[in-house]
Design a protein around this motif. Structure first.
Motif, PDB file in Angstrom:
ATOM      1  N   ASN A  89      44.303  35.405  32.822  1.00  0.00           N
ATOM      2  CA  ASN A  89      45.235  35.091  31.743  1.00  0.00           C
ATOM      3  C   ASN A  89      46.573  35.820  31.970  1.00  0.00           C
ATOM      4  N   ALA A  90      46.491  37.086  32.410  1.00  0.00           N
ATOM      5  CA  ALA A  90      47.715  37.847  32.706  1.00  0.00           C
ATOM      6  C   ALA A  90      48.458  37.237  33.898  1.00  0.00           C
ATOM      7  N   LEU A  91      47.715  36.708  34.844  1.00  0.00           N
ATOM      8  CA  LEU A  91      48.357  36.049  35.989  1.00  0.00           C
ATOM      9  C   LEU A  91      49.157  34.827  35.519  1.00  0.00           C
ATOM     10  N   GLU A  92      48.569  34.056  34.610  1.00  0.00           N
ATOM     11  CA  GLU A  92      49.295  32.881  34.101  1.00  0.00           C
ATOM     12  C   GLU A  92      50.566  33.323  33.381  1.00  0.00           C
TER      13      GLU A  92
ATOM     14  N   ALA B  91      56.317  41.515  36.461  1.00  0.00           N
ATOM     15  CA  ALA B  91      55.754  42.719  37.082  1.00  0.00           C
ATOM     16  C   ALA B  91      54.824  43.438  36.105  1.00  0.00           C
ATOM     17  N   ARG B  92      55.195  43.451  34.832  1.00  0.00           N
ATOM     18  CA  ARG B  92      54.318  44.096  33.842  1.00  0.00           C
ATOM     19  C   ARG B  92      52.985  43.350  33.717  1.00  0.00           C
ATOM     20  N   PHE B  93      53.019  42.013  33.761  1.00  0.00           N
ATOM     21  CA  PHE B  93      51.757  41.264  33.703  1.00  0.00           C
ATOM     22  C   PHE B  93      50.928  41.490  34.977  1.00  0.00           C
ATOM     23  N   GLY B  94      51.604  41.654  36.117  1.00  0.00           N
ATOM     24  CA  GLY B  94      50.887  41.988  37.348  1.00  0.00           C
ATOM     25  C   GLY B  94      50.161  43.318  37.210  1.00  0.00           C
ATOM     26  N   GLU B  95      50.837  44.270  36.600  1.00  0.00           N
ATOM     27  CA  GLU B  95      50.199  45.577  36.378  1.00  0.00           C
ATOM     28  C   GLU B  95      49.039  45.454  35.393  1.00  0.00           C
ATOM     29  N   ALA B  96      49.190  44.540  34.438  1.00  0.00           N
ATOM     30  CA  ALA B  96      48.081  44.315  33.490  1.00  0.00           C
ATOM     31  C   ALA B  96      46.856  43.773  34.220  1.00  0.00           C
TER      32      ALA B  96
ATOM     33  N   ASP C  57      39.952  44.001  42.861  1.00  0.00           N
ATOM     34  CA  ASP C  57      41.334  43.590  43.066  1.00  0.00           C
ATOM     35  C   ASP C  57      41.699  43.590  44.541  1.00  0.00           C
ATOM     36  N   ALA C  58      40.736  43.381  45.403  1.00  0.00           N
ATOM     37  CA  ALA C  58      41.029  43.297  46.830  1.00  0.00           C
ATOM     38  C   ALA C  58      40.026  42.357  47.453  1.00  0.00           C
ATOM     39  N   GLY C  59      40.533  41.294  48.059  1.00  0.00           N
ATOM     40  CA  GLY C  59      39.642  40.343  48.707  1.00  0.00           C
ATOM     41  C   GLY C  59      39.436  40.707  50.153  1.00  0.00           C
ATOM     42  N   PRO C  60      38.595  39.926  50.841  1.00  0.00           N
ATOM     43  CA  PRO C  60      38.337  40.194  52.250  1.00  0.00           C
ATOM     44  C   PRO C  60      39.612  40.144  53.090  1.00  0.00           C
ATOM     45  N   TRP C  61      40.535  39.297  52.704  1.00  0.00           N
ATOM     46  CA  TRP C  61      41.757  39.175  53.497  1.00  0.00           C
ATOM     47  C   TRP C  61      42.977  39.620  52.688  1.00  0.00           C
TER      48      TRP C  61
ATOM     49  N   VAL D 205      50.771  40.444  43.108  1.00  0.00           N
ATOM     50  CA  VAL D 205      51.622  39.782  42.109  1.00  0.00           C
ATOM     51  C   VAL D 205      52.706  40.748  41.631  1.00  0.00           C
ATOM     52  N   THR D 206      52.300  41.999  41.403  1.00  0.00           N
ATOM     53  CA  THR D 206      53.275  43.016  40.982  1.00  0.00           C
ATOM     54  C   THR D 206      54.331  43.224  42.065  1.00  0.00           C
TER      55      THR D 206
END
Ligand SMILES: [Zn+2]
Ligand SMILES: [Zn+2]
Length: 942
Positions: free
Chosen positions: A558-561, A576-581, A597-601, A610-611
């Motif tokens: 939701n924050a990403l949207e 940037a604030r929503f990225g931090e959220a 918050d970290a994928g394989p790649w 995003v931030t």
């Protein structure tokens, strides 16, 4: 012809109604004995302990485990205890293991006095465990997610068992999901996953081990880059180099073979025959080419490719490679009956081969659906991607004896961690798989259990019985897992699943614009309301924590949207604030197996990425490097231009006829919005936008148009009917076009021509993209020296520099940056070039470059900047003996894996005008290539 006997999917025979129910526990008192026999197997003992432990948690009573039956009711667990009793009931226990692997199963039966829980215990089967877990499932126990979080154990004082007689066999022989090797998993997470898989009746790892594992005696997983097993190097490399694949340069590749050489085929068949002779209890020989399409370039293999070398992703690799595999399978069939040959139909060869007919009865194919749309099912008539894969599967089923699906579950390179919930789709896919005789699945999984939702659970159950109702599974889940919050959580779960199922877009690993086309803002707002309601209802544990976990997962996307919506307005500070959220949500669940918050790649849609993206753009809007004037509106007119007629037709004129143009959003690429080519294929050609823009008085001066995100290679811009400029998408450089003097107060018309990009086939390759996916904005820069179209290149740097390795790192102390240093001990090297591809060869440590050049006297007083296209990996830059800049882990705060291919600039301080300068660059390479491998240019700024 061998016909697989595979019909006993779920055989239920109800005993006479007169039989009394069996009482195991009565009002908290134990009334039965768990019997394992006098010589129980390890499996029977383990299963009995699990049953004892769960019954105690359910009722509080502890049932004794004994070798012999007791006086009351008895539960016979495992082969040793139950074999005779089961035979007397006419339900012989499944046992043994043949090369067809269709012998798995177990019996659950009760006659009023004894309960039988036993199954096939022959390696690699776990039938007795499965009988116990199936029984516990019938009592209401559930294992939705690994560990304590995902477990549901009901409480009750009395446990009775009705009369029943069932032999249960799976619809799918292979049922496996493994954590991707790219994930950072702990030993505890792996162990919790292993236990979770057993409790959900999935296959043991032993069934489907890596083909090079010496213990892989059952089916083998044909892992990438295992073809070398067919031609052991010590045996053939010296004597028969022609057996190995020919590289374009004339050398041979020891990891792969010539697919057309008859000797290589015979040698490979010898290897397989010897393997089965030396390992008589092994069933399979599996192998697969390296991940990248390494191929043989000899004339015969080239011919067998049918013109396909250039067609990576289009599947022509299939004809040469599987031509070989089928010939090998035929040879092995003659020499080793009842043994399997297995290989993988990976993304660049998932298409079945042409020129081959007839079913190979000893061939197993692992079928990779890596580039497929992952939203829809194979039977969905609206999804061309899945239909194409379904067609390939049907053909493979005609050509091979068994197919094992290799899916990414989910495919999430962007690491969006969006919900991928699709219970209905899984059921539809697996019903097709059963109908065509598929053998099951071996999926690359993610440790992202809130995103995968019930998929792994549903898949595990459907693989036993494709007719089980997935909607009932979801209802049951919501009721048991969320208790008082079941109703709003069921609305939330099913609404998201249905929206993904109905999505007009098709993706495997979605970008943000694609995902939020499937789940738009109004729908997210409804979801937020249901979650809030669920939070109010779930006041007691464990329901409160469970709802809270799903809430956190929702909060992240939701924050990403909201971050994307802020970017669309040009408000990058808010973005940037929503990225931090997003990052903060992950911290709330502790970056666990549930949500990370970290994928394989890495991934472009982590909170961190995003931030970082928002913060890279923000300085151009907030007065640090530039000042925002206006974001372009989020809607415009659009027209595809497949024949490139727009420029000549002057589609950019303010008064051009717009008949045939359609409305389009500037917040998602055009493919996502249904723009398609003439045959319905995804459109990746030229597209035009006409964007009206109202401006107040006083917008003048050095205004530029900034493109934060473009899906495509190039953009051309017209402003009020006049061409303004072009900008290329390099992925790293800013995309801007100068609009100085072209805008006016009131209404303006911006016309944009965009070139889409991407692969050719919708199903077999990267799906391609096109368009503007974040609205461009107008800004006034503070310093125009940042922009290529305002710079002048001074062509003063020669193509040959001096070079010297510095393995002990003494160059700095020895003054190798000094202008008066002698050239003794230095050799010439081209720049740009990867040094491993020059005379230097393999070398990983420090090395120095030096070059002399003259800066024109007229440049005196101007600002000069040295731009390095890329240096692999770290660089320190000296001019006339003085360090003037660096591009290192320390200076960037990033790792060498991030900076090695990144451009960087160094202001040219300490320069001498009208005379010679000496540039020295110390380069440090820790792994692989190395060197100044992209051009170095000297610019004069305005
Ligand atoms: Zn060849
Ligand atoms: Zn689709």
């Amino acid at each position: 012809m061998v016909r697989f006997v595979w019909v006993l999917a779920l055989l239920a025979v109800v005993a006479p109604a007169s039989a009394a129910p069996l009482v195991l526990v009565e009002r908290g008192q134990a009334r039965a004995t768990l019997v394992v026999g006098t010589d129980p197997s390890e499996q029977a003992q383990g299963a009995a302990q699990e049953l004892q432990s769960y019954l105690q948690r359910i009722t509080g009573a502890q049932l004794p485990i004994a070798a012999r039956p007791g006086s009351g009711a008895n539960v016979l667990i495992g082969q040793a205890a139950a074999r005779d009793a089961a035979a007397r009931l006419g339900l012989p226990l499944p046992t043994g293991q043949t090369y067809l692997f269709n012998d798995e199963g177990y019996v659950i039966a009760s006659d009023g006095e004894t309960l039988i829980l036993a199954g096939n215990e022959t390696e690699p089967y776990e039938g007795t465990y499965f009988a116990v877990y199936d029984f516990l499932h019938s009592l209401g126990c559930r294992w939705y997610f690994p560990g304590e979080f995902g477990e549901v154990v009901p409480r009750r004082a009395t446990v009775t068992v009705p009369a029943l007689r069932r032999t249960v066999r799976p619809d799918m022989r292979v049922r496996d999901t493994w954590y991707s090797g790219h994930l950072a998993t702990t030993a505890q997470q792996q162990e919790e996953f292993r236990i979770w898989k057993r409790r959900n009746r999935m296959s043991r790892t032993a069934l489907w081990l890596h083909c090079a594992d010496p213990n892989a005696r059952f089916l083998q997983n044909p892992v990438d880059d295992s073809t070398y097993r067919l031609l052991p190097k010590e045996k053939y490399w010296e004597t028969h180099p022609e057996f190995y694949s020919l590289n374009p340069g004339g050398t041979r590749n020891e990891r792969f073979l010539c697919m057309a050489n008859p000797g290589a085929l015979q040698a490979a068949a010898d290897t397989v025959a010897e393997y089965f002779r030396d390992n008589p209890n092994h069933h399979t020989f599996a192998f697969s080419p390296p991940d990248a399409p390494v191929l043989c370039h000899c004339p015969a293999c080239t011919e067998a490719m049918h013109g396909g070398y250039g067609g990576e992703g289009e599947g022509e690799v299939s004809d040469a490679y599987f031509g070989f595999v089928f010939r090998l399978a035929d040879e092995v069939a003659r020499r080793c009956p009842n043994r399997w040959v297995a290989s993988m139909a990976y993304y660049n060869r998932c298409r079945p081969p042409e020129g081959v007919e007839g079913k190979r009865k000893n061939l197993l194919i692992q079928l990779a659906s890596i580039q497929q749309c992952a939203l829809h099912s194979y039977t969905d008539p609206r999804c061309a991607s899945r239909q194409e894969f379904g067609a390939m599967f049907r053909r493979w089923a005609e050509l091979s004896a068994g197919q094992v699906f290799y899916e990414y579950a989910p495919h999430d390179w962007t690491h969006l961690q969006r919900p991928t919930w699709r219970s209905q789709g899984i059921a539809e896919d697996y019903r097709l798989m059963k109908k065509l005789g598929g053998w099951g699945y071996s999926n690359e999984g993610q440790m992202a259990w809130l995103s995968t939702g019930l998929n792994y659970y549903v898949r595990a159950r459907i693989a036993w019985n494709v007719d089980e109702d997935p909607a009932a599974m979801i209802r049951d889940f919501c009721r048991r897992f969320f208790g008082p919050a079941a109703t709003p959580m069921h609305r939330y779960y099913t609404t998201v699943e249905q929206a993904l199922r109905d999505a007009p877009v098709h993706f495997s690993s979605p970008a943000a614009d694609e995902f939020f086309t499937a789940l738009p803002r109004p729908l997210l707002d409804r979801c937020a309301a249901w979650l809030e309601q669920a939070g109010r209802l779930a006041t007691a544990e464990p329901y409160r924590s469970r709802v809270a976990a799903f809430q956190i997962h929702f909060d992240r996307f939701n924050a990403l949207e909201k971050a994307r919506a802020a970017m669309a307005r040009g408000d990058y500070a808010a973005a940037a604030r929503f990225g931090e959220a997003m990052l903060e949500t992950v911290a709330r669940v502790g970056n666990s197996a549930l949500l990370q918050d970290a994928g394989p790649w890495g991934g472009s849609l982590t909170g961190a990425a995003v931030t970082a993206f928002a913060k890279r753009v923000q300085p151009w809007t907030d007065g640090t490097k530039g000042r925002l004037i206006a974001a372009l509106p989020a809607e415009a007119l659009f027209r595809a231009d497949p024949a490139s007629r727009g420029v000549v037709g002057r589609w950019y004129l303010p008064d051009a006829n717009t008949k045939g143009w359609r409305s389009i959003r500037l917040t998602a690429d055009w493919i996502t919005q249904g723009v398609s080519g003439p045959d319905g294929a995804l459109y990746r050609g030229l597209g035009w936008y006409r964007v009206p823009l109202e401006l107040p008085q006083g917008v003048s001066g050095r205004v530029r148009l900034f493109f934060p995100e473009v899906k495509g290679s190039d953009v051309w811009v017209w402003c009020n009917g006049v061409f303004a400029g072009h900008t290329r998408n390099t992925g790293s450089a800013l995309m801007t076009v100068d609009l100085e003097g072209r805008l006016r107060p009131g209404r303006n018309l911006i016309a944009l021509r965009v070139q889409g990009s991407g692969g050719r086939s919708p199903a077999l390759c990267v799906r391609g993209e096109g368009g503007i996916s974040l609205p461009p904005f107008l800004f006034v820069p503070l310093d125009e020296g940042e922009f290529p179209d305002k710079r002048t290149e001074l062509s003063v740097l020669p193509a040959q520099w001096l070079f010297r390795t510095d393995p002990e790192g003494k160059g700095e102390a020895l003054g190798w940056a000094r202008p008066d240093l002698s050239a003794d001990g230095w050799r010439q090297i081209p720049v740009p070039a990867v040094w491993e591809e020059t005379w230097v060869g393999a070398y990983d440590a420090d090395a120095w470059y030096r070059v002399r050049f003259t800066i024109p006297a007229e440049a005196r007083g101007k600002r000069l900047v040295l731009r390095f296209g890329a240096v692999d990996e770290q660089a320190w830059v000296y001019l006339n003996g003085e360090l003037i800049g660096e591009h290192t882990e320390q200076s960037t705060g990033e790792t060498v894996h991030q900076i090695w291919d990144r451009p960087f600039e160094v202001p040219l301080t300490n320069a001498r005008f009208g005379e010679e300068n000496v540039l020295a660059v110390r380069v440090r390479d820790s792994v692989g290539a190395g060197g100044i491998w992209k051009p170095v240019r000297l610019y004069q700024l305005p």
